[in-house]
Scaffold this active site. Structure first.
Site, short mmCIF file in Angstrom:
data_model
loop_
_atom_site.label_atom_id
_atom_site.label_comp_id
_atom_site.label_asym_id
_atom_site.label_seq_id
_atom_site.Cartn_x
_atom_site.Cartn_y
_atom_site.Cartn_z
CB THR A 1 1.56 -0.02 10.70
OG1 THR A 1 2.89 1.18 10.37
CG2 THR A 1 0.21 0.38 10.73
CG ASP A 2 6.17 2.02 12.52
OD1 ASP A 2 6.04 2.20 11.28
OD2 ASP A 2 7.35 1.95 12.54
CD GLU A 3 3.15 4.69 8.64
OE1 GLU A 3 2.03 5.11 7.91
OE2 GLU A 3 3.55 3.74 7.90
CE1 TYR B 1 -1.81 0.68 5.86
CE2 TYR B 1 -0.07 2.46 7.12
CZ TYR B 1 -0.59 1.14 6.81
OH TYR B 1 0.50 0.24 7.02
CE LYS C 1 -2.32 -2.68 9.26
NZ LYS C 1 -2.67 -4.04 8.23
P1 NAD Z 1 0.75 -4.47 -0.51
O1 NAD Z 1 -0.09 -2.96 -0.34
O2 NAD Z 1 1.92 -4.99 -1.15
O3 NAD Z 1 -0.33 -5.64 -0.38
C1 NAD Z 1 -1.45 -5.82 -0.07
C2 NAD Z 1 -2.25 -7.68 -0.52
O4 NAD Z 1 -3.59 -6.88 0.13
C3 NAD Z 1 -2.16 -6.70 -2.44
O5 NAD Z 1 -1.80 -8.45 -2.81
C4 NAD Z 1 -4.23 -7.18 -2.02
O6 NAD Z 1 -4.12 -8.03 -3.22
C5 NAD Z 1 -4.59 -7.78 -1.19
N1 NAD Z 1 -5.82 -6.95 -0.77
C6 NAD Z 1 -6.22 -4.95 -0.78
N2 NAD Z 1 -7.61 -5.75 -0.51
C7 NAD Z 1 -7.77 -6.55 0.03
C8 NAD Z 1 -8.99 -7.19 0.34
N3 NAD Z 1 -9.90 -6.80 0.18
N4 NAD Z 1 -9.00 -8.74 0.19
C9 NAD Z 1 -8.10 -9.83 -0.11
N5 NAD Z 1 -7.27 -9.22 -0.35
C10 NAD Z 1 -6.85 -7.97 -0.50
O7 NAD Z 1 0.99 -4.52 1.24
P2 NAD Z 1 2.44 -5.07 2.18
O8 NAD Z 1 3.34 -3.81 2.25
O9 NAD Z 1 2.66 -6.54 1.81
O10 NAD Z 1 1.31 -4.81 3.88
C11 NAD Z 1 1.09 -6.12 4.15
C12 NAD Z 1 0.85 -5.97 5.76
O11 NAD Z 1 1.85 -5.38 6.28
C13 NAD Z 1 -0.25 -4.56 5.07
O12 NAD Z 1 -1.28 -4.91 6.74
C14 NAD Z 1 0.43 -3.23 6.16
O13 NAD Z 1 -0.67 -2.67 6.86
C15 NAD Z 1 1.12 -3.54 6.75
N6 NAD Z 1 2.69 -3.20 6.86
C16 NAD Z 1 3.07 -2.78 6.04
C17 NAD Z 1 4.76 -2.06 5.37
C18 NAD Z 1 5.49 -1.64 4.59
O14 NAD Z 1 6.00 -1.24 4.48
N7 NAD Z 1 5.02 -2.25 3.82
C19 NAD Z 1 5.16 -1.26 6.83
C20 NAD Z 1 4.17 -2.00 8.39
C21 NAD Z 1 2.85 -2.41 8.35
P1 TYD Z 2 6.51 5.10 2.38
O1 TYD Z 2 7.26 4.21 1.37
O2 TYD Z 2 5.36 6.11 1.43
O3 TYD Z 2 6.57 4.57 3.66
P2 TYD Z 2 5.11 5.45 4.74
O4 TYD Z 2 5.05 6.76 4.27
O5 TYD Z 2 4.62 4.41 4.76
O6 TYD Z 2 6.25 5.65 5.59
O7 TYD Z 2 7.33 6.95 2.05
C1 TYD Z 2 8.67 6.46 3.38
C2 TYD Z 2 8.67 7.78 3.25
O8 TYD Z 2 9.75 8.61 1.73
C3 TYD Z 2 7.94 9.30 3.98
O9 TYD Z 2 8.43 10.04 4.57
C4 TYD Z 2 7.78 9.68 2.25
C5 TYD Z 2 9.13 9.62 2.06
N1 TYD Z 2 8.90 9.57 0.38
C6 TYD Z 2 8.82 10.60 -0.56
O10 TYD Z 2 9.91 11.64 0.15
N2 TYD Z 2 9.05 10.30 -1.64
C7 TYD Z 2 8.56 9.28 -2.23
O11 TYD Z 2 8.11 9.35 -3.83
C8 TYD Z 2 7.30 8.44 -2.10
C9 TYD Z 2 6.54 7.67 -2.62
C10 TYD Z 2 7.61 8.95 -0.21
#
Ligand code: NAD
Ligand code: TYD
Length: 380
Positions: free
Chosen positions: A136-138, A162, A166
């Site tokens: 992630t960019d975080e 989080y 990562k």
């Molecule tokens: P998500 O929370 O929707 O899905 C995570 C999946 O991992 C789920 O299916 C869960 O059951 C599985 N999981 C959790 N713990 C596990 C374990 N111990 N063993 C096996 N499976 C397990 O997450 P996402 O949004 O799809 O994110 C996927 C990846 O991308 C993550 O690594 C996250 O850090 C990264 N990421 C996500 C975002 C975003 O905007 N969603 C942005 C940047 C990076």
């Molecule tokens: P989120 O979707 O949780 O992603 P991330 O924290 O990884 O960026 O949140 C996106 C942005 O929206 C973040 O600045 C937090 C804000 N946010 C709200 O203002 N209200 C909400 O209910 C949620 C879930 C997030």
């Protein structure tokens, strides 16, 4: 170009993982895909149901911390690639319960690396192999309004548990490449949105709440900025990295659209007003939505206490992956939001099933306990 044709996709039942599995099975129907997923609250087998029965696809219910399970999958199924999506992924949950983040994101990634090292290197099963870490960019921390976007050279300054988990995982991946010669790549992406996203993240939550006439919580001032990436574009970016990325390489993947949270939610409200306002069928189905009563959905916006330590701005510089691998996002925010809204409207049974009582209780407890005195990370 990789010759790998058999993949372990961990976390493939989650949001991005399931989109990636669909993408990969469409693009490369002859590749073998094994999904390993623990089916936590965020994992959903329904997201993969259309793949059930396909010869090259299989699903294993299991945990990435189970190293012997991962080793036997790599060995028995002759898998040459791992794409690791498995994670605890929600910042708010990492504040109320960081342990699971350390366990899955750090220890889990380490167990995967160890399994890969043992089977691919020590036992010599796969001279051509790849471990890809979805990050992630975080990990880069937070930007001020005028700072340049994150490049791959930006130092790691994670702020939430989080992001710290990562970042730790990324360091482990790099160390296995450097020390043991494991062939690895990492991609650091911005905020994803699209189909199959668990409705705890901002866009999914906003859509599922506005159709039901529930409040749209905006943390703090609503001026925090995120860089939005349509999930299909993210999948295309990972594809480029897997096929042509250099071992040891790190690639930023962004969507190129920066919006404040309040701008984003306002756009979704306007879109829903238009779409629901034009459809008697949707007005009948979502009678609680303001859009069904001729009232703007933005009337549901409620400013709530800020997230502790809330990162102010994320923005990703994609010039490296663009130059090296020819990646560019293809979906603009207007199209991406419209497609996402349409998907949630067309797949109500999917999101109603995941928004069960325990999830709603968790959400309610967040608003009861959040403490605005911890600040929102806004640069002074
Ligand atoms: P998500 O929370 O929707 O899905 C995570 C999946 O991992 C789920 O299916 C869960 O059951 C599985 N999981 C959790 N713990 C596990 C374990 N111990 N063993 C096996 N499976 C397990 O997450 P996402 O949004 O799809 O994110 C996927 C990846 O991308 C993550 O690594 C996250 O850090 C990264 N990421 C996500 C975002 C975003 O905007 N969603 C942005 C940047 C990076
Ligand atoms: P989120 O979707 O949780 O992603 P991330 O924290 O990884 O960026 O949140 C996106 C942005 O929206 C973040 O600045 C937090 C804000 N946010 C709200 O203002 N209200 C909400 O209910 C949620 C879930 C997030």
């Amino acid at each position: 170009m990789t010759k790998i044709r058999s993949w372990l996709i961990t976390g493939g039942a989650g949001f991005i993982g399931s989109n990636f599995v669909h993408y990969w099975c469409r693009q490369y129907p002859n590749d073998k895909v094994v999904v390993l997923d623990a089916l936590t609250y965020a994992g959903n087998r329904n997201s993969l149901v259309t793949l059930e029965g396909q010869a090259n696809y299989s699903f294993v219910h299991g945990d990435i911390t189970d190293q012997s399970l991962v080793e036997s999958l790599l060995r028995d199924q002759q898998l040459g690639g791992i794409v690791n999506f498995a994670a605890e992924s929600h910042v708010d949950r990492s504040i109320t319960g960081p342990d699971a983040f350390v366990s899955t994101n750090i220890v889990g990634t380490h167990r995967l690396l160890e399994a890969a090292r043992k089977v691919w290197l020590t036992e010599g099963m796969a001279s051509d192999h790849r471990f890809h870490q979805v990050s992630t960019d975080e990990v880069y921390g937070s930007l001020g309004n005028d700072d340049p976007a994150f490049t791959e050279e930006h130092s790691y300054q994670p702020s939430s548990p989080y992001a710290a988990s990562k970042a730790s995982a990324d360091h482990l991946v790099r160390s296995y490449q450097h020390t043991f010669g494991l062939q690895t790549t990492i991609s650091n992406c911005s905020n994803n949105y699209g189909p199959y996203q668990f409705p705890e993240k901002l866009i999914g939550l906003t859509i599922c709440n506005l159709v039901r006439g529930k409040a749209l919580p905006i943390y703090g001032t609503g001026k925090n900025i995120r860089d939005w990436l349509f999930v299909e574009d993210h999948c295309r970016g990972i594809d480029r990295v897997l096929r042509a990325g250099q071992s040891g390489g790190t690639y930023n993947i962004g969507g190129g659209t920066e919006l404040t949270n309040i701008e984003l939610v306002q756009r979704l409200c306007d879109l829903a007003d238009e779409v629901i306002g034009a459809s008697p069928e949707l007005q009948a189905r979502y009678s609680e939505s303001p859009a069904s009563k001729g009232v703007p959905c933005s009337s549901l916006i409620e400013y709530v206490s800020d997230r502790p330590g809330h990162d102010w701005r994320y923005a990703v510089d994609i010039s490296y992956i663009e130059r090296e691998l020819g990646y560019r996002p293809q979906t603009n925010i207007e199209q991406g939001l419209a497609d996402t809204l349409q998907w949630y409207l067309a797949n109500e049974s999917w999101w109603l099933a995941v928004m069960d009582g325990s999830y709603q209780q968790w959400i309610d407890s967040q608003y009861a306990t959040s403490d605005s005195s911890l600040g929102n990370g806004q640069p002074s």
